[in-house]
Structures are given as C-alpha cells and as structure tokens.
Design a protein around this motif. Structure first.
Motif, PDB file in Angstrom:
ATOM      1  N   LYS A  83       0.815  -1.207   0.000  1.00  0.00           N
ATOM      2  CA  LYS A  83       0.000   0.000   0.000  1.00  0.00           C
ATOM      3  C   LYS A  83       0.858   1.271   0.000  1.00  0.00           C
ATOM      4  O   LYS A  83       0.508   2.256  -0.655  1.00  0.00           O
ATOM      5  CB  LYS A  83      -0.949   0.003   1.196  1.00  0.00           C
ATOM      6  CG  LYS A  83      -1.865   1.186   1.211  1.00  0.00           C
ATOM      7  CD  LYS A  83      -2.833   1.136   2.373  1.00  0.00           C
ATOM      8  CE  LYS A  83      -3.632   2.420   2.442  1.00  0.00           C
ATOM      9  NZ  LYS A  83      -4.558   2.445   3.545  1.00  0.00           N
TER      10      LYS A  83
ATOM     11  N   PHE B 117       1.804   1.841  -3.444  1.00  0.00           N
ATOM     12  CA  PHE B 117       0.633   2.297  -4.199  1.00  0.00           C
ATOM     13  C   PHE B 117       0.482   3.807  -4.051  1.00  0.00           C
ATOM     14  O   PHE B 117       0.251   4.525  -5.019  1.00  0.00           O
ATOM     15  CB  PHE B 117      -0.655   1.649  -3.702  1.00  0.00           C
ATOM     16  CG  PHE B 117      -0.767   0.163  -3.880  1.00  0.00           C
ATOM     17  CD1 PHE B 117       0.102  -0.564  -4.680  1.00  0.00           C
ATOM     18  CD2 PHE B 117      -1.776  -0.527  -3.222  1.00  0.00           C
ATOM     19  CE1 PHE B 117      -0.024  -1.933  -4.823  1.00  0.00           C
ATOM     20  CE2 PHE B 117      -1.921  -1.887  -3.366  1.00  0.00           C
ATOM     21  CZ  PHE B 117      -1.046  -2.603  -4.168  1.00  0.00           C
ATOM     22  N   GLU B 118       0.580   4.281  -2.820  1.00  0.00           N
ATOM     23  CA  GLU B 118       0.347   5.699  -2.535  1.00  0.00           C
ATOM     24  C   GLU B 118       1.372   6.599  -3.220  1.00  0.00           C
ATOM     25  O   GLU B 118       1.059   7.735  -3.577  1.00  0.00           O
ATOM     26  CB  GLU B 118       0.319   5.935  -1.024  1.00  0.00           C
ATOM     27  CG  GLU B 118      -0.912   5.314  -0.387  1.00  0.00           C
ATOM     28  CD  GLU B 118      -0.914   5.311   1.126  1.00  0.00           C
ATOM     29  OE1 GLU B 118       0.113   5.664   1.746  1.00  0.00           O
ATOM     30  OE2 GLU B 118      -1.954   4.933   1.699  1.00  0.00           O
TER      31      GLU B 118
ATOM     32  N   TRP C 260      -0.141   6.834  -6.864  1.00  0.00           N
ATOM     33  CA  TRP C 260      -1.582   6.999  -7.023  1.00  0.00           C
ATOM     34  C   TRP C 260      -1.927   8.397  -7.498  1.00  0.00           C
ATOM     35  O   TRP C 260      -1.320   9.378  -7.067  1.00  0.00           O
ATOM     36  CB  TRP C 260      -2.285   6.731  -5.691  1.00  0.00           C
ATOM     37  CG  TRP C 260      -3.751   6.537  -5.866  1.00  0.00           C
ATOM     38  CD1 TRP C 260      -4.730   7.475  -5.729  1.00  0.00           C
ATOM     39  CD2 TRP C 260      -4.406   5.330  -6.227  1.00  0.00           C
ATOM     40  NE1 TRP C 260      -5.945   6.923  -5.985  1.00  0.00           N
ATOM     41  CE2 TRP C 260      -5.782   5.601  -6.302  1.00  0.00           C
ATOM     42  CE3 TRP C 260      -3.964   4.041  -6.511  1.00  0.00           C
ATOM     43  CZ2 TRP C 260      -6.723   4.637  -6.630  1.00  0.00           C
ATOM     44  CZ3 TRP C 260      -4.888   3.078  -6.832  1.00  0.00           C
ATOM     45  CH2 TRP C 260      -6.257   3.370  -6.888  1.00  0.00           C
TER      46      TRP C 260
ATOM     47  N   THR D 263      -6.255   3.276  -2.643  1.00  0.00           N
ATOM     48  CA  THR D 263      -5.200   2.315  -2.314  1.00  0.00           C
ATOM     49  C   THR D 263      -5.670   1.238  -1.348  1.00  0.00           C
ATOM     50  O   THR D 263      -4.948   0.278  -1.105  1.00  0.00           O
ATOM     51  CB  THR D 263      -3.972   3.038  -1.736  1.00  0.00           C
ATOM     52  OG1 THR D 263      -4.366   3.773  -0.583  1.00  0.00           O
ATOM     53  CG2 THR D 263      -3.345   3.968  -2.758  1.00  0.00           C
TER      54      THR D 263
END
Length: 140
Positions: A91, A94-95, A98, A110
C-alpha cells in the motif's frame, strides 16, 4: 541513426500516458493490452501500472517477468521498451504512484481489495522520431 540518452527520450515521452504492455502467456503466445500510467510519466526507466491482483497480466508476469512496452507520441515519436516486471502489493508503494484519476477504476483507492501494481524496469529502449532512430541500454 542518432544516439540519444535516457533524459532526451524521457522528455519526448513526458506526455504519453498509455502504453501497450505485452507479456508471455502460459502457452508461449504474446498477449498485449493497453495500460495507463495515470499521468505518472516522469520516465527514468521505471513504469508503474495498476491492475487487479487476479488478472491475467499478473499471472503472465509471475510466470515470466520479461515484458515489453510500446509508446506512441502525438508527433510521430515511438518507443519500444524491453524490461523486467514485478508485481507490487504494498500500500505504501501504491500511494507513491496513485493519482485521483485511478479512482474511476479502483473506487476504494489504495485500500481497494485485490489491488496490485506492476513495476517495469527498462533494460533497453528503441526509439523512432521521424527518420531518426536509435537505442538506449539502461541496465543489463
């Protein structure tokens, strides 16, 4: 044939959002699909694409990490990238990549269950810019 460096190619790639990502299927065929890098287009040899963890593209990459990307600019500029892919399920990562536009596909951001990110590290890039063409080797 002209020799350009990665920074020069990256500048030409800056506004290209969609690439055709090709993988190797279980039967050995080549499968291609368009992927958006969601305007994360500052190219340094790495590309990032969001997908579903249970998708065919993830299955293909986990079996064979050798992939290719094809980019086409609006001005007759083309790039074919050969690279190694990995699946990221973190995660925090991902951030870092994003953008709000991705919410259209992954409504919980996310936190979307089953979210995965593909990271492709370029090994080689071949470009065409009108009649000019060349190749950049990024790593071995």
């Amino acid at each position: 044939m002209t020799d350009r460096n990665l920074a020069e190619i990256a500048e030409k790639m800056r506004d290209i959002d969609v690439a055709m990502l090709s993988t190797h299927t279980q039967g050995g065929a080549i499968a291609g699909r368009p992927m958006s890098n969601n305007q994360d287009v500052d190219y340094d040899g790495s590309s990032f694409y969001f997908t579903w963890d249970k998708s065919q593209v993830v299955e293909d990459i986990e079996r064979d990490a050798n992939v290719s990307l094809a980019f086409k600019g609006d001005d007759g500029f083309w790039v074919a990238v050969e690279g190694k892919a990995e699946i990221i399920r973190d995660k925090v990562a991902f951030e870092e990549h994003w953008t709000d536009d991705i919410d259209e596909w992954f409504e919980q951001g996310t936190d979307t269950p089953g979210l995965a990110m593909i990271k492709i590290e370029a090994v080689r890039a071949h470009y065409w810019d009108g009649e000019d063409e060349g190749e950049v080797t990024l790593s071995s």
